[in-house]
Write a protein that holds these residues in place. Sequence first.
Motif, PDB file in Angstrom:
ATOM      1  N   ILE A   1      -4.060 -70.603 -53.638  1.00 61.11           N
ATOM      2  CA  ILE A   1      -5.905 -70.946 -53.255  1.00 61.11           C
ATOM      3  C   ILE A   1      -6.034 -69.924 -54.167  1.00 61.11           C
ATOM      4  O   ILE A   1      -6.228 -68.860 -53.620  1.00 61.11           O
ATOM      5  N   ASP A   2      -6.390 -70.925 -55.420  1.00 59.64           N
ATOM      6  CA  ASP A   2      -7.696 -70.087 -56.477  1.00 59.64           C
ATOM      7  C   ASP A   2      -8.841 -70.350 -56.297  1.00 59.64           C
ATOM      8  O   ASP A   2      -9.312 -71.677 -56.375  1.00 59.64           O
ATOM      9  N   MET A   3     -10.183 -69.435 -55.419  1.00 65.08           N
ATOM     10  CA  MET A   3     -11.097 -69.145 -54.908  1.00 65.08           C
ATOM     11  C   MET A   3     -12.418 -69.066 -55.665  1.00 65.08           C
ATOM     12  O   MET A   3     -12.407 -67.684 -55.735  1.00 65.08           O
TER      13      MET A   3
ATOM     14  N   ALA B   1     -24.088 -78.226 -49.467  1.00 64.19           N
ATOM     15  CA  ALA B   1     -23.228 -77.987 -48.650  1.00 64.19           C
ATOM     16  C   ALA B   1     -22.177 -78.514 -48.646  1.00 64.19           C
ATOM     17  O   ALA B   1     -22.604 -79.553 -47.761  1.00 64.19           O
ATOM     18  N   ASN B   2     -20.657 -78.334 -48.394  1.00 67.94           N
ATOM     19  CA  ASN B   2     -19.817 -78.879 -47.758  1.00 67.94           C
ATOM     20  C   ASN B   2     -19.606 -80.311 -48.684  1.00 67.94           C
ATOM     21  O   ASN B   2     -19.962 -82.075 -47.963  1.00 67.94           O
ATOM     22  N   HIS B   3     -20.066 -80.274 -49.645  1.00 69.40           N
ATOM     23  CA  HIS B   3     -19.920 -81.992 -50.757  1.00 69.40           C
ATOM     24  C   HIS B   3     -19.089 -83.461 -49.965  1.00 69.40           C
ATOM     25  O   HIS B   3     -17.437 -82.754 -49.898  1.00 69.40           O
TER      26      HIS B   3
ATOM     27  N   VAL C   1     -19.453 -70.478 -47.185  1.00 71.31           N
ATOM     28  CA  VAL C   1     -18.270 -70.427 -46.087  1.00 71.31           C
ATOM     29  C   VAL C   1     -17.392 -70.134 -47.283  1.00 71.31           C
ATOM     30  O   VAL C   1     -16.395 -68.451 -47.214  1.00 71.31           O
ATOM     31  N   GLY C   2     -16.641 -70.607 -47.514  1.00 76.37           N
ATOM     32  CA  GLY C   2     -15.542 -70.249 -48.728  1.00 76.37           C
ATOM     33  C   GLY C   2     -15.965 -69.880 -49.402  1.00 76.37           C
ATOM     34  O   GLY C   2     -14.896 -68.766 -49.921  1.00 76.37           O
ATOM     35  N   SER C   3     -17.221 -69.832 -50.671  1.00 74.50           N
ATOM     36  CA  SER C   3     -16.892 -68.164 -51.009  1.00 74.50           C
ATOM     37  C   SER C   3     -16.912 -66.888 -50.906  1.00 74.50           C
ATOM     38  O   SER C   3     -16.586 -66.407 -50.762  1.00 74.50           O
TER      39      SER C   3
ATOM     40  N   ARG D   1     -13.375 -76.426 -46.257  1.00 66.86           N
ATOM     41  CA  ARG D   1     -13.942 -76.729 -47.100  1.00 66.86           C
ATOM     42  C   ARG D   1     -12.732 -77.354 -48.355  1.00 66.86           C
ATOM     43  O   ARG D   1     -11.254 -76.936 -47.649  1.00 66.86           O
ATOM     44  N   ASP D   2     -12.220 -78.023 -48.804  1.00 71.07           N
ATOM     45  CA  ASP D   2     -11.110 -78.596 -50.024  1.00 71.07           C
ATOM     46  C   ASP D   2     -11.201 -77.560 -51.146  1.00 71.07           C
ATOM     47  O   ASP D   2     -12.373 -77.005 -51.654  1.00 71.07           O
ATOM     48  N   TYR D   3      -9.422 -77.515 -51.074  1.00 70.92           N
ATOM     49  CA  TYR D   3      -9.002 -76.185 -51.868  1.00 70.92           C
ATOM     50  C   TYR D   3      -7.693 -76.828 -52.533  1.00 70.92           C
ATOM     51  O   TYR D   3      -6.691 -76.958 -51.649  1.00 70.92           O
TER      52      TYR D   3
ATOM     53  N   LEU E   1     -16.174 -67.725 -56.442  1.00 72.59           N
ATOM     54  CA  LEU E   1     -16.988 -66.929 -56.440  1.00 72.59           C
ATOM     55  C   LEU E   1     -17.681 -67.299 -56.235  1.00 72.59           C
ATOM     56  O   LEU E   1     -18.608 -66.373 -57.441  1.00 72.59           O
ATOM     57  N   HIS E   2     -18.769 -68.351 -55.738  1.00 70.43           N
ATOM     58  CA  HIS E   2     -19.889 -68.993 -56.533  1.00 70.43           C
ATOM     59  C   HIS E   2     -21.444 -67.790 -55.695  1.00 70.43           C
ATOM     60  O   HIS E   2     -22.304 -67.900 -56.322  1.00 70.43           O
ATOM     61  N   GLY E   3     -21.619 -67.256 -54.793  1.00 71.37           N
ATOM     62  CA  GLY E   3     -22.360 -66.978 -53.833  1.00 71.37           C
ATOM     63  C   GLY E   3     -22.780 -66.855 -52.607  1.00 71.37           C
ATOM     64  O   GLY E   3     -22.188 -66.529 -51.293  1.00 71.37           O
TER      65      GLY E   3
ATOM     66  N   TRP F   1     -18.201 -80.858 -56.656  1.00 68.71           N
ATOM     67  CA  TRP F   1     -19.129 -79.920 -55.525  1.00 68.71           C
ATOM     68  C   TRP F   1     -20.491 -81.080 -56.072  1.00 68.71           C
ATOM     69  O   TRP F   1     -20.524 -81.167 -57.492  1.00 68.71           O
ATOM     70  N   LYS F   2     -21.562 -80.452 -54.696  1.00 66.54           N
ATOM     71  CA  LYS F   2     -22.544 -80.951 -55.836  1.00 66.54           C
ATOM     72  C   LYS F   2     -23.650 -79.842 -55.563  1.00 66.54           C
ATOM     73  O   LYS F   2     -23.790 -79.401 -54.391  1.00 66.54           O
ATOM     74  N   ARG F   3     -25.283 -79.674 -56.848  1.00 66.48           N
ATOM     75  CA  ARG F   3     -25.925 -78.276 -56.756  1.00 66.48           C
ATOM     76  C   ARG F   3     -26.897 -78.935 -55.158  1.00 66.48           C
ATOM     77  O   ARG F   3     -27.116 -79.986 -55.104  1.00 66.48           O
TER      78      ARG F   3
HETATM   79  C1  LIG Z   1     -10.067 -82.334 -54.085  1.00 69.97           C
HETATM   80  C2  LIG Z   1     -11.223 -80.814 -54.079  1.00 69.97           C
HETATM   81  C3  LIG Z   1     -10.824 -79.488 -54.496  1.00 69.97           C
HETATM   82  C4  LIG Z   1     -11.123 -78.328 -54.967  1.00 69.97           C
HETATM   83  N1  LIG Z   1     -10.360 -77.674 -55.727  1.00 69.97           N
HETATM   84  C5  LIG Z   1     -11.307 -75.647 -55.199  1.00 69.97           C
HETATM   85  C6  LIG Z   1     -10.115 -74.519 -55.872  1.00 69.97           C
HETATM   86  O1  LIG Z   1      -9.251 -75.510 -55.947  1.00 69.97           O
HETATM   87  N2  LIG Z   1     -11.258 -73.862 -55.826  1.00 69.97           N
HETATM   88  C7  LIG Z   1     -11.976 -74.053 -55.444  1.00 69.97           C
HETATM   89  O2  LIG Z   1     -13.156 -72.884 -55.708  1.00 69.97           O
HETATM   90  N3  LIG Z   1     -13.196 -74.635 -55.372  1.00 69.97           N
HETATM   91  C8  LIG Z   1     -12.283 -76.202 -55.653  1.00 69.97           C
HETATM   92  N4  LIG Z   1     -13.274 -77.323 -54.739  1.00 69.97           N
HETATM   93  C9  LIG Z   1     -14.470 -77.115 -54.666  1.00 69.97           C
HETATM   94  C10 LIG Z   1     -14.974 -76.648 -53.661  1.00 69.97           C
HETATM   95  O3  LIG Z   1     -14.673 -77.409 -52.007  1.00 69.97           O
HETATM   96  C11 LIG Z   1     -16.244 -76.817 -53.899  1.00 69.97           C
HETATM   97  O4  LIG Z   1     -17.477 -75.768 -54.262  1.00 69.97           O
HETATM   98  C12 LIG Z   1     -17.234 -75.885 -51.744  1.00 69.97           C
HETATM   99  O5  LIG Z   1     -18.423 -76.115 -51.740  1.00 69.97           O
HETATM  100  C13 LIG Z   1     -16.853 -74.488 -51.350  1.00 69.97           C
HETATM  101  O6  LIG Z   1     -17.190 -74.316 -50.053  1.00 69.97           O
HETATM  102  P1  LIG Z   1     -18.276 -73.720 -50.119  1.00 69.97           P
HETATM  103  O7  LIG Z   1     -18.593 -72.814 -48.520  1.00 69.97           O
HETATM  104  O8  LIG Z   1     -18.167 -71.703 -50.805  1.00 69.97           O
HETATM  105  O9  LIG Z   1     -19.860 -74.053 -50.450  1.00 69.97           O
HETATM  106  P2  LIG Z   1     -20.455 -74.708 -49.856  1.00 69.97           P
HETATM  107  O10 LIG Z   1     -21.072 -74.302 -48.161  1.00 69.97           O
HETATM  108  O11 LIG Z   1     -19.674 -75.977 -48.851  1.00 69.97           O
HETATM  109  O12 LIG Z   1     -22.687 -74.910 -50.638  1.00 69.97           O
HETATM  110  C14 LIG Z   1     -22.944 -73.164 -50.629  1.00 69.97           C
HETATM  111  C15 LIG Z   1     -24.068 -73.851 -51.473  1.00 69.97           C
HETATM  112  O13 LIG Z   1     -23.142 -73.296 -52.728  1.00 69.97           O
HETATM  113  C16 LIG Z   1     -22.930 -74.547 -54.086  1.00 69.97           C
HETATM  114  N5  LIG Z   1     -21.959 -74.358 -54.515  1.00 69.97           N
HETATM  115  C17 LIG Z   1     -20.911 -75.303 -54.348  1.00 69.97           C
HETATM  116  N6  LIG Z   1     -19.640 -74.608 -54.956  1.00 69.97           N
HETATM  117  C18 LIG Z   1     -20.375 -74.169 -56.024  1.00 69.97           C
HETATM  118  C19 LIG Z   1     -20.032 -74.068 -57.024  1.00 69.97           C
HETATM  119  N7  LIG Z   1     -18.493 -73.843 -57.680  1.00 69.97           N
HETATM  120  N8  LIG Z   1     -20.429 -72.999 -57.771  1.00 69.97           N
HETATM  121  C20 LIG Z   1     -21.775 -72.566 -57.389  1.00 69.97           C
HETATM  122  N9  LIG Z   1     -22.562 -73.629 -56.624  1.00 69.97           N
HETATM  123  C21 LIG Z   1     -22.038 -73.745 -55.988  1.00 69.97           C
HETATM  124  C22 LIG Z   1     -23.594 -76.003 -52.849  1.00 69.97           C
HETATM  125  O14 LIG Z   1     -24.432 -76.858 -53.812  1.00 69.97           O
HETATM  126  C23 LIG Z   1     -24.418 -75.098 -51.776  1.00 69.97           C
HETATM  127  O15 LIG Z   1     -25.501 -75.989 -52.836  1.00 69.97           O
HETATM  128  C24 LIG Z   1     -12.700 -78.307 -54.485  1.00 69.97           C
HETATM  129  C25 LIG Z   1     -12.854 -79.250 -53.744  1.00 69.97           C
HETATM  130  C26 LIG Z   1     -12.600 -80.414 -53.744  1.00 69.97           C
HETATM  131  C27 LIG Z   1     -13.585 -82.064 -53.847  1.00 69.97           C
END
Ligand SMILES: Cc1cc2nc3c(=O)[nH]c(=O)nc-3n(C[C@H](O)[C@H](O)[C@H](O)COP(=O)(O)OP(=O)(O)OC[C@H]3O[C@@H](n4cnc5c(N)ncnc54)[C@H](O)[C@@H]3O)c2cc1C
Length: 276
Positions: free
Chosen positions: A104-106, A263-265, A113-115, A88-90, A108-110, A258-260
Amino acid sequence: MTTETAPPRMRIVRHPLRYRLLEVRRVHRVTPGTVRVTFAGPALEGFCEQAPTDHVKLCFPEPGAELPVEPVVENDTWMDAPVEPITRDYTIRHYRRDVQELDIDMVLHGTGVGSGWAAAARPGMRLGVFGPRGSEEIPFVHDWYLLAAEETALPALARWLEMLPAGVRVIAFAEVPGPADEQVVETATDLTLTWLHRGDAAPGSTDLLERAVRAAELPEGTGFAWIAGEANTLRPIRRHLRNERGLTKDQVDVDGYWKRGVANHDHHEDEHTDHA
Ligand SMILES: Cc1cc2nc3c(=O)[nH]c(=O)nc-3n(C[C@H](O)[C@H](O)[C@H](O)COP(=O)(O)OP(=O)(O)OC[C@H]3O[C@@H](n4cnc5c(N)ncnc54)[C@H](O)[C@@H]3O)c2cc1C
């Protein structure tokens, strides 16, 4: 006769593609919904970062595994492999070369894998950090900057505010759930920062940023707009900036982080599908 020269364009500076296995040194709750994870280790030797939007791919372990799968790199290229890492991108919030630490500031959206990893992060845990692949170098030549972001893009917004030249005019909007999620950001710019509270509305479901950008009074002179957050909410903002405000392609950088429901937009996907 006067000739108007266009401001220099953004350029991508490539960095050597490297994978690093790093250890968590500290975990700190920046706000109720964001965890700052500080990674450290000698593997950070040679780490590069230079532009506000610099980011890495975090590589997460498979469920039940302790360590992530290592990406295969040959000739500075990420190769297809039978087993790929979960990435995942951060954004790189801070890199402190003197003590070899990376923050890295992450969010917690629920679910995700990243959250999920961030919610459980503890000192001593290890994670893969891949990149940064490159830096988007935007020349700081404009008279004003318009910045807008929600939580996932606050680290990059903060970097913009830290890196932009002293005294330059900046109009910024940041969407967060409520007052407890606001952050203090150091800046030498001439900044007007407005926090927008979405309350109980789901992330990525409001038009708060769009309405704020539409209503913004932009100064005279040439400007640059950087907006990042949930992909669908950004499309009308990109169109507004290009079609109604008349900013050129080179003056607008709108990035769907990210996109509602996805996963892994892939944030590069929007660049190819929405050329408003
Ligand atoms: C260039 C770039 C830089 C980024 N920098 C950061 C950063 O510094 N910190 C950070 O926290 N994120 C950052 N992001 C966003 C992060 O990569 C996404 O939120 C990612 O989807 C998180 O992965 P996940 O495994 O938690 O969720 P995923 O497995 O990707 O998604 C699972 C579900 O959660 C939903 N979801 C994803 N993100 C959110 C959210 N924020 N709120 C509510 N629902 C969500 C998705 O739509 C999906 O339904 C960045 C993205 C990009 C492209």
